[in-house]
Design an enzyme around this catalytic site. Structure first.
Site, PDB file in Angstrom:
ATOM      1  N   HIS A   1      -6.439  -1.963  15.307  1.00  0.00           N
ATOM      2  CA  HIS A   1      -6.810  -1.290  13.826  1.00  0.00           C
ATOM      3  C   HIS A   1      -6.353  -2.159  12.862  1.00  0.00           C
ATOM      4  O   HIS A   1      -7.257  -2.365  12.064  1.00  0.00           O
ATOM      5  CB  HIS A   1      -5.728  -0.010  13.896  1.00  0.00           C
ATOM      6  CG  HIS A   1      -5.971   0.810  12.647  1.00  0.00           C
ATOM      7  ND1 HIS A   1      -6.810   1.989  12.568  1.00  0.00           N
ATOM      8  CD2 HIS A   1      -5.499   0.782  11.340  1.00  0.00           C
ATOM      9  CE1 HIS A   1      -6.606   2.478  11.441  1.00  0.00           C
ATOM     10  NE2 HIS A   1      -5.958   1.707  10.587  1.00  0.00           N
ATOM     11  N   GLU A   2      -5.384  -2.877  12.508  1.00  0.00           N
ATOM     12  CA  GLU A   2      -4.762  -3.507  11.516  1.00  0.00           C
ATOM     13  C   GLU A   2      -5.958  -4.780  11.386  1.00  0.00           C
ATOM     14  O   GLU A   2      -6.462  -5.126  10.439  1.00  0.00           O
ATOM     15  CB  GLU A   2      -3.464  -4.069  11.449  1.00  0.00           C
ATOM     16  CG  GLU A   2      -2.533  -3.099  11.673  1.00  0.00           C
ATOM     17  CD  GLU A   2      -2.908  -1.877  10.690  1.00  0.00           C
ATOM     18  OE1 GLU A   2      -3.175  -1.955   9.662  1.00  0.00           O
ATOM     19  OE2 GLU A   2      -2.423  -0.847  11.056  1.00  0.00           O
TER      20      GLU A   2
ATOM     21  N   GLY B   1       3.246   2.464  10.627  1.00  0.00           N
ATOM     22  CA  GLY B   1       3.060   1.780  12.022  1.00  0.00           C
ATOM     23  C   GLY B   1       2.695   0.251  11.966  1.00  0.00           C
ATOM     24  O   GLY B   1       3.324  -0.559  12.277  1.00  0.00           O
ATOM     25  N   ALA B   2       1.807  -0.002  10.774  1.00  0.00           N
ATOM     26  CA  ALA B   2       1.587  -1.420  10.360  1.00  0.00           C
ATOM     27  C   ALA B   2       0.709  -1.453   9.228  1.00  0.00           C
ATOM     28  O   ALA B   2       0.410  -0.472   8.706  1.00  0.00           O
ATOM     29  CB  ALA B   2       0.815  -1.924  11.454  1.00  0.00           C
TER      30      ALA B   2
ATOM     31  N   GLU C   1       0.989  -1.039   0.013  1.00  0.00           N
ATOM     32  CA  GLU C   1       0.009   0.073  -0.111  1.00  0.00           C
ATOM     33  C   GLU C   1       0.997   1.272   0.083  1.00  0.00           C
ATOM     34  O   GLU C   1       1.834   1.130   0.848  1.00  0.00           O
ATOM     35  CB  GLU C   1      -0.924   0.183   1.154  1.00  0.00           C
ATOM     36  CG  GLU C   1      -2.039   1.063   1.072  1.00  0.00           C
ATOM     37  CD  GLU C   1      -2.944   1.194   2.356  1.00  0.00           C
ATOM     38  OE1 GLU C   1      -2.713   0.333   3.211  1.00  0.00           O
ATOM     39  OE2 GLU C   1      -3.512   2.087   2.315  1.00  0.00           O
TER      40      GLU C   1
ATOM     41  N   GLU D   1      -2.300  -3.972   7.082  1.00  0.00           N
ATOM     42  CA  GLU D   1      -3.273  -4.780   7.406  1.00  0.00           C
ATOM     43  C   GLU D   1      -3.346  -5.940   6.220  1.00  0.00           C
ATOM     44  O   GLU D   1      -4.543  -6.431   5.893  1.00  0.00           O
ATOM     45  CB  GLU D   1      -4.528  -4.187   7.182  1.00  0.00           C
ATOM     46  CG  GLU D   1      -5.078  -3.542   5.996  1.00  0.00           C
ATOM     47  CD  GLU D   1      -4.615  -2.005   5.719  1.00  0.00           C
ATOM     48  OE1 GLU D   1      -3.785  -1.616   6.371  1.00  0.00           O
ATOM     49  OE2 GLU D   1      -5.443  -1.255   5.067  1.00  0.00           O
ATOM     50  N   ASN D   2      -2.171  -6.407   5.453  1.00  0.00           N
ATOM     51  CA  ASN D   2      -2.297  -7.272   4.414  1.00  0.00           C
ATOM     52  C   ASN D   2      -3.282  -8.667   4.733  1.00  0.00           C
ATOM     53  O   ASN D   2      -3.023  -9.143   5.731  1.00  0.00           O
ATOM     54  CB  ASN D   2      -0.792  -7.745   4.074  1.00  0.00           C
ATOM     55  CG  ASN D   2       0.233  -6.691   3.912  1.00  0.00           C
ATOM     56  OD1 ASN D   2      -0.062  -5.777   2.926  1.00  0.00           O
ATOM     57  ND2 ASN D   2       1.161  -6.739   4.947  1.00  0.00           N
TER      58      ASN D   2
ATOM     59  N   GLU E   1      -9.858   4.074   6.186  1.00  0.00           N
ATOM     60  CA  GLU E   1      -9.145   4.372   7.389  1.00  0.00           C
ATOM     61  C   GLU E   1      -9.929   5.172   8.601  1.00  0.00           C
ATOM     62  O   GLU E   1      -9.794   4.966   9.693  1.00  0.00           O
ATOM     63  CB  GLU E   1      -7.638   5.275   6.953  1.00  0.00           C
ATOM     64  CG  GLU E   1      -6.795   4.686   5.902  1.00  0.00           C
ATOM     65  CD  GLU E   1      -6.317   3.344   6.767  1.00  0.00           C
ATOM     66  OE1 GLU E   1      -6.371   3.000   7.964  1.00  0.00           O
ATOM     67  OE2 GLU E   1      -5.564   2.480   6.144  1.00  0.00           O
TER      68      GLU E   1
ATOM     69  N   HIS F   1      -9.288  -3.711   9.990  1.00  0.00           N
ATOM     70  CA  HIS F   1      -9.098  -3.478   8.510  1.00  0.00           C
ATOM     71  C   HIS F   1      -9.799  -4.919   7.723  1.00  0.00           C
ATOM     72  O   HIS F   1     -10.094  -4.718   6.573  1.00  0.00           O
ATOM     73  CB  HIS F   1      -7.982  -3.412   8.175  1.00  0.00           C
ATOM     74  CG  HIS F   1      -7.464  -1.913   7.925  1.00  0.00           C
ATOM     75  ND1 HIS F   1      -8.147  -0.904   7.488  1.00  0.00           N
ATOM     76  CD2 HIS F   1      -6.570  -1.206   8.499  1.00  0.00           C
ATOM     77  CE1 HIS F   1      -7.919   0.201   7.377  1.00  0.00           C
ATOM     78  NE2 HIS F   1      -6.658   0.309   8.066  1.00  0.00           N
TER      79      HIS F   1
HETATM   80  N1  HT7 Z   1      -3.124   0.897   5.736  1.00  0.00           N
HETATM   81  C1  HT7 Z   1      -1.782   1.208   5.910  1.00  0.00           C
HETATM   82  C2  HT7 Z   1      -1.040   2.064   5.594  1.00  0.00           C
HETATM   83  C3  HT7 Z   1       0.178   2.030   5.179  1.00  0.00           C
HETATM   84  C4  HT7 Z   1       0.969   2.643   4.477  1.00  0.00           C
HETATM   85  C5  HT7 Z   1       0.786   3.535   3.298  1.00  0.00           C
HETATM   86  C6  HT7 Z   1       2.100   4.226   2.768  1.00  0.00           C
HETATM   87  C7  HT7 Z   1       3.199   3.634   2.584  1.00  0.00           C
HETATM   88  C8  HT7 Z   1       3.391   2.709   3.778  1.00  0.00           C
HETATM   89  C9  HT7 Z   1       2.188   2.158   4.534  1.00  0.00           C
HETATM   90  N2  HT7 Z   1       2.406   1.436   5.546  1.00  0.00           N
HETATM   91  C10 HT7 Z   1       1.182   1.122   6.041  1.00  0.00           C
HETATM   92  C11 HT7 Z   1      -1.953   1.395   7.545  1.00  0.00           C
HETATM   93  C12 HT7 Z   1      -3.298   1.646   8.215  1.00  0.00           C
HETATM   94  O1  HT7 Z   1      -3.604   2.560   8.203  1.00  0.00           O
HETATM   95  O2  HT7 Z   1      -3.592   0.596   8.763  1.00  0.00           O
HETATM   96 ZN    ZN Z   2      -5.445   1.825   8.601  1.00  0.00          ZN
END
Ligand code: HT7
Ligand code: ZN
Length: 857
Positions: A294-295, A258-259, A119, A261-262, A317, A298
């Site tokens: 949060h993840e 931060g993380a 993402e 959600e794959n 989000e 998702h």
């Molecule tokens: N949905 C995720 C977004 C994210 C992201 C975006 C751009 C570059 C690197 C990234 N790593 C994670 C995280 C979230 O909002 O849950």
């Molecule tokens: Zn998110």
């Protein structure tokens, strides 16, 4: 770089029903063969070519229906492939170098392992593909590589087969759920897992794993428990059940956010996984619980229903942030969590909404989508949905979300789909409310009150300020929870909901008694600024006795803001200043000695408004004067209330680590130290050194060191050295060591930051380390805003040096320089000068180009 516009959306002309990926893994060279089963999309305009996005790929071969073809062409980094029939099999081979991938987007190497971040547009750095969220495909993935280097191989979905021959290992994975490419993930490395299980509401047994490096395994229990709690809560609160037999979380130390959600394979920054009493603070524990939730959430709000295009980012989000906030409220306590969330909104989103980078929660255009992972999309997006929930009530809101999940399951949806589902399911009319999606800017609500007979007439008016590209604004519906109390008899009135829809509107409420005091925007029911003339006595009354805890907090903040803004602007006579200090000392004194308050809430109420929040309330302020006013007030309060502070400290100090209310007690102790540091630095140094030395947990140790860092005293150097030696080798704790010094109130903080940037442990390659030093520095009002502009120069130098390495992380620093229109003229000129210097440098990334250009407009 071209501008991408929401209005230009067109469905993709091809359906990619299946994607087979074959990886030959190597840290320096990985070969990828992708086989796509494609057919014409009857719902799109017909096309005789297929555009496959790419970014920095080495193309080895292209086959269509098994035959090598050469009739393709490149358009920039994209591959344009002619396709003549209605259905084809497309096969593309590429090679990439994960070790050279310092952007940490696509497939990259981190500490000897391989992992992915796709993402928003990282998949195109792995293979040529229609890398857009509305192209959903079922993935089957085979990977192979050195069994020694990659004993663990993970991907989305379920593992279907594995094998090993002659030192080479392979694994095949299949994900039954169609997904967009941004949810693809692969991890290969030498990892171990903390394994657990969860039985879903329909009896499905799910295997859970938290994968880490072996030495980190003892710090994974909290993450695993947080995952279990999240799964249970989502079933109970939103009726959402997990849909695979396996849920994997992998912690990596090099990560841009931060993380992620794959599907079935969340990849996390180690910061949001690893915790134990010795190395993580109470706040770290809460953050881990919140990010894991949060993840996980998702999986429904983002994965089962994804976004049609990136303009709809807040669909997943904003909604998921609201869901994680509600979860944390249930886990940690509603009032304190709400105060923390509002503090974040005001610190990060309000400035964004009133600055050059302001944008609606559903933007109309962008150049680089990574720049739109903002507090507006996330936090304001959550507030907007929270308002719908407030207007509908929790039960009706749940009917709305049930309908949304039912109606759009398996689709790539829009914000409009979400609003319509809530409208239909919850029975709300959201016609005018949709303006919250299209208009940027924080509405200002002015409150006037008048007693009429035995009622109170409340006149509310609203104004939405102009923002870049949006000069004309319409009134938006603003749901305000309010109550009318009586100061004379102390009676609290019942809570009402006023929904302000016009530019100006009156509301009438019964009086609870004489001297009515209005408690408004209780629970922060709307993300607005409230403007009203209210006496210090009324605010002190609300701070002491409002039945809404958030309103108590708010009243105390308002009291302090009024005083500090006047002092920092030089608008207060000595007598007024003394009267203001007196009122605040009385209000704070009552908080310190109120036995009915729990310490977690007391800790919140003791927190003075931050310098950056005060900055936001003023017209072209001088940050040095704000600093002086705030430190001056802390010193006065620390002196006036010295005995109350000490009694409180002693009581809290006696609470053992796991004792009842221990977390609140720890928060209060460090708060007391911050007041002492301003009023009696020698005593504060002694107390803080003592707290540091006898600490049996990171919260106490970090709190004490934070206070010591701001003081010029011998205790400071010794404890900083001790901290470093004690935690050397633990990257997350050494990040704290960098942050504490970069954030400190010490007069030489700027020199310390310069020295730390040359420290052997500092590297631009690791985003956590960069942020630990420079985000903290940019958030240190005194050091960053040094009058000679040195702080701005340092930040601009960082941006220019980091841009070629990791443009996404570099771009996060630009908004700090974008405040030039708000600050006093001398500093404004210097900030602007640095932005212009960056703009003139050659070879800027799209990320930096866009942020700098918008900041200068
Ligand atoms: N949905 C995720 C977004 C994210 C992201 C975006 C751009 C570059 C690197 C990234 N790593 C994670 C995280 C979230 O909002 O849950
Ligand atoms: Zn998110």
């Amino acid at each position: 770089p071209p501008v991408i516009r929401r209005e230009d959306y067109k469905p993709y002309p091809w359906i990619v029903s299946e994607t087979h990926l074959d990886f030959d893994l190597g840290l320096d060279a990985t070969r990828v063969v992708s086989k796509l089963t494609v057919a014409r999309n009857a719902k799109a305009d017909p096309a005789d070519t297929m555009r496959l996005n790419g970014d920095g790929l080495e193309l080895l071969s292209v086959k269509v229906d098994g035959e090598v073809v050469n009739n393709w062409r490149m358009d920039g980094d994209d591959l344009i492939l002619p396709l003549s029939s209605d259905a084809h099999e497309v096969e593309i081979a590429t090679e990439i170098d994960p070790s050279a991938n310092t952007q940490l987007m696509g497939l990259y190497a981190s500490g000897g392992m391989l992992c992915t971040q796709c993402e928003a547009e990282g998949f195109r750095r792995i293979t040529f593909f229609p890398d857009r969220p509305d192209v959903l495909s079922v993935y089957t993935v085979k990977m192979r590589g050195s069994a020694e280097q990659f004993p663990v191989m993970l991907c989305n979905g379920n593992e279907v087969a594995t094998g090993e021959e002659e030192g080479e290992r392979w694994a095949e994975w299949h994900d039954p759920w169609p997904k967009p490419s941004y949810l693809f993930a692969l991890v290969a490395g030498d990892l171990v897992s903390n394994r657990g299980t969860f039985t879903t509401m329909n009896g499905r047994e799910v295997e859970l794993n938290i994968w880490v490096r072996e030495e980190d395994l003892p710090r994974t229990d909290h993450a695993l428990e947080s995952l279990r709690k999240s799964m249970k809560w989502d079933e109970e609160t939103f009726g959402r059940e997990y849909d695979l037999d396996l849920f994997n979380i992998v912690a990596v130390s090099d990560f841009n956010m931060g993380a992620m959600e794959n599907k079935g394979l969340n990849v996390f920054n180690t910061k949001y996984v690893l915790a134990d009493q010795e190395t993580a603070t109470d706040a770290d524990y809460d953050a881990i619980e919140g990010v894991i939730a949060h993840e996980y959430f998702h999986n429904w709000s983002g994965n089962r229903i994804t976004c049609r295009d990136w303009f709809q980012l807040s669909l997943k989000e904003g909604f998921t942030v609201l869901r994680d906030q509600l979860f944390s409220q249930d886990m940690q306590g509603e009032a304190v969590k709400r105060i923390e969330d509002v503090r974040i909104l005001r610190a990060a989103q309000f400035p964004e909404d009133s600055g050059p980078l302001a944008h609606p929660i559903r933007p109309d255009s962008y150049r680089e989508i990574s720049n739109f992972y903002t507090a507006t999309i996330y936090n304001k997006g959550a507030e907007v949905i929270r308002m719908m929930r407030t207007m509908a009530g929790p039960e009706k809101f749940r009917e709305g979300t049930d309908l949304y999940f039912d109606r759009h399951d398996g689709e790539a949806a829009t914000c409009e789909d979400f609003v319509s589902a809530i409208e239909d399911g919850a029975g709300l009319d959201l016609k005018q409310f949709r303006l919250w999606y299209s208009q940027a800017g924080t509405p200002r609500v002015t409150v006037a009150q008048e007693v009429v007979g035995d009622g109170l007439k409340l006149t509310l008016s609203q104004e939405v300020p102009a923002t870049p590209g949006q000069s004309e604004k319409k009134p938006v519906p603003i749901p305000l929870r309010l109550a009318v109390h009586s100061r004379a008899n102390g009676a609290t009135g019942p809570e009402q909901l006023a929904v302000l829809t016009e530019a100006e509107q009156t509301f009438e409420y019964p009086l609870a008694g004489p001297d009515p005091v209005v408690s408004i925007n209780r629970g922060f029911s709307a993300p607005v600024r409230i403007k009203r003339d209210v006496s210090q006595d009324d605010l002190a009354f609300l701070a002491a006795s409002d039945d809404d805890p958030f309103a108590r907090y708010e009243a105390l903040q308002e009291l302090a803001v009024g005083h500090l803004v006047a002092v920092a602007s030089g608008d207060r006579s000595d007598a007024d200043r003394a009267a203001g200090e007196d009122a605040l000392a009385k209000a704070l004194g009552a908080i310190l000695t109120d036995d009915a308050l729990d310490d977690a809430m007391r800790g919140e109420l003791m927190t003075l408004p931050s310098e950056s929040y005060l900055f936001e309330q003023m017209d072209r302020p001088d940050p040095a004067r704000i600093h002086e006013a705030r430190e001056g007030l802390k010193a006065t309060l620390g002196t006036t209330l010295a005995s109350e502070f000490h009694a409180l400290y002693d009581r809290c100090e006696a609470v053992p680590f796991d004792g009842e209310g221990a977390r609140g007690a720890r928060k209060v102790k460090t708060q007391v130290l911050t007041y002492a540091a301003a009023s009696d630095p020698a005593k504060a140094a002694e107390l803080a050194a003592h707290q540091y030395d006898k600490a049996d947990n990171m919260t106490d140790r970090q709190g004490a060191l934070m206070v010591l860092c701001g003081l010029e005293c011998p205790e400071r150097t010794a404890r900083l050295l001790d901290f470093y030696n004690r935690y050397k080798g633990n990257a997350l704790v050494i990040d704290k060591w960098f942050t504490l010094q970069a954030l400190s109130l010490h007069p030489q903080a700027i020199e310390h930051v310069k020295a730390l940037a040359k420290h052997d442990d500092f590297t631009l390659r690791n985003p956590n380390r960069v942020r630990s030093l420079y985000m903290a520095f940019a958030g240190n009002p005194q050091a960053f805003h040094a009058a000679d502009g040195e702080g701005y120069r340092m930040l601009a130098d960082l941006i220019l040096e980091l841009d070629p390495i990791n443009p996404q992380t570099a771009a996060r620093f630009v908004p700090s320089l974008g405040k030039w229109r708000k600050i006093e003229e001398g500093r404004a000129e210097k900030m602007r000068g640095e932005l212009e210097r960056i703009a003139k440098a050659g070879n800027l990334s799209r990320d930096i180009y866009e942020q700098v250009a918008r900041s200068l407009e």
